[in-house]
Structure formats: C-alpha cells, structure tokens
Design an enzyme around this catalytic site. Sequence first.
Site, PDB file in Angstrom:
ATOM      1  N   GLY A   8       0.800  -1.225   0.000  1.00 18.28           N
ATOM      2  CA  GLY A   8       0.000   0.000   0.000  1.00 18.28           C
ATOM      3  C   GLY A   8       0.827   1.266   0.000  1.00 18.28           C
ATOM      4  CE  LYS A 164      -7.139  -1.333  10.558  1.00 21.46           C
ATOM      5  NZ  LYS A 164      -6.364  -1.396   9.304  1.00 21.46           N
TER       6      LYS A 164
END
Length: 350
Positions: A8, A164
């Site tokens: 990323g 998450k």
Amino acid sequence: MSSVLVTGGSGFIGAHCILQLLEAGHDVRTTVRSRKRETDVKAMLKAGGANLLSGPGARLRFFEADLEKDAGWAEAVAGCEYVLHVASPLPPHAPKHEDELIVPAREGTLRVLRAARGAGVKRVVVTSSFAAIGYGHKPRTKPFDETDWTDPNSQGLAAYPKSKTVAEMAAWDWWRREGGELEMAVVNPVAVFGPVLGPDYSASILLVQRLMMGQLPGCPKLWFGIVDVRDVADLHLRAMTAAEANGERFLAVAGEAWPMVRMARALRERLGEAAKRVPRRVIPNWMVRLVALRDEAAKLILPELGKVKQMSHAKAERVLGWKPRSNEEAVVATAESLVGLGLLGDYAGK
C-alpha cells in the site's frame, strides 16, 4: 541494508514508511493495486524529498498486487527480509454490509502473512489501529494500552473498528498456529495527522482540511488521540528490527486526547491569517443529533460524542525508545502541508 516490502505505498502511512526506509538505506519494494498508481506514488515521494532517479530513491521497485487476490504477492515478497503490511482495503463508498470491509481486511492480512512465510521473510509488521483496542468498552478513566481489545461482538460496533479488530485477531491467531519461524509485530495508530504528500489522504486529514476551509459551523464534542505520520513510520521501522518487538503490539499515540475545539485553537494560533475560517464555537450534542437526521457523516460520529478516551504510549517508549512529536506539531504540520500543496483551494487566508 535489508530489502523491505511496503504494502500500500499509495497510502498516507505507506508513503512515509517508504521515505524513511529509503533514507535509512534499505532497498524498498511497494505494492499498488494497479500500475497506474505508480505515478501517483512517485509524485508523493518527490513531495516528501525523495530523488527517485539517483541515490536512495533509485532503490524503489513497484509490484502490482491486490489484497483480494493471490496474484502478485509471491513475486512482491521474494527475497525480502521484512514486510511492512500497511495496506488496508477501503471500499469507494460506505459498505451496505459490514462484510464488505471485514472479509477483505481479514483475508488480505492473512494473504500477506502466508506469502511472507512462504518467502522466508524474517518479520512482518502489521498496521492495525486503535480501533482494535478502544471500542465497545464502558466509559473509563484508565488509559487504554496494548492489553486492551475492542470486542468485535459488542452491540452497535461500526464496520470499520470491527474490521480492524477481526483482521488483527486473525493475524495473531494465524501467526501462533501457522507462522513457523516468521516473526510478527503490530502497530496500532490513533488518528494520524502530519505532513500530507498529495491529494490522497485519510479521514483525519480531511477533518483538518474542512476546519481550515470553514466547512464546519463549529466543533462537535469529539476527542481524538493524535499521532504524527512521521512518528507512525518511525515506530514501524523500530518494530521491524528490534528483537524485543517480536510478538508484541504497540499503541502509536503522542499524548493525551484532544477535543476538536483544542485542535481548532492550535490551528488559529499557529497559522494566523491562513486559519481565519477555522471555527471557534462548540456545537452542542443536541444540534449534532439534529443534523444527523439528514447527514450520514454526522450520523457516524454520534456514538463517540462526549467520549474521552485516553491512551498510553509507555510501551513503545520503554521497549523501542520511541518519542513522538506533540499533538500540536502533528495537527499544525497537517494544515501547513495542505496550504503548501494548494489543497485548500481559494480558502487559505481569504
């Protein structure tokens, strides 16, 4: 120096990790979902001071890999000693069902871990979030730390903190059962501020942008844990190499939580005329609830109104010698970079 993969690289934290790794002399690889993003990443790194034609910047290579697909990951991690798994799947719109966030987050993390183990990587540092620590709890005055976990089954938990939490829990479970010789550490940042490198940034940066542009009539009673992106990247690098970091998670937070109105005051005091549109007043909770009847963004913050969550970075300081910048420096650096890159349009100082 080592060869390191940053997943990323087009993200806010990922780009800053690449900058610090290059500066430290590492050979760096990064993944992008499409090679079309390569130009964007290079522009961000250039804004951060990297020379990609010579010196450290020439040691950067790009690989195409998507967290939702197996293709590309074996090639990306081959020959790497370390992996910083910073990438996190984000849908282009609010998910209609929580699994649109949860499944890609969990499976993407496991996909990276499996590829790293298969390539003989020494250690993976996973970027999780305070969202996996401080949600679903009863009100408390004791600061949150790395021993705390968000309960993914708590009633009313939003899709993002649940994703998450589930992803980090899955990572630890997989690592203990199947990790073999692969080492792992986790970094859990709170709201990340600091120097923006381009127009692709997170919700916390958007908050400062909206404050600076006068797009908020006032400050809701919201409190934020704050950390500078440069310190988040630094903590990743420390967790990557320190022997003591293996098998540990580290909460990345600068100091005590700040109310939004304190952030606004810091912007006005430090940026002067450029921050003339930053609101001064506090919006009462009843008004936010009224707005939330027709505004989805306002509706999302309702569960956090008035909640003060303090956090501690004592572990990161004790184990890794980490010393973050102040809340004020992180928030002000955000606004200064937005002004410098012309990302406030005609609003700054007018």
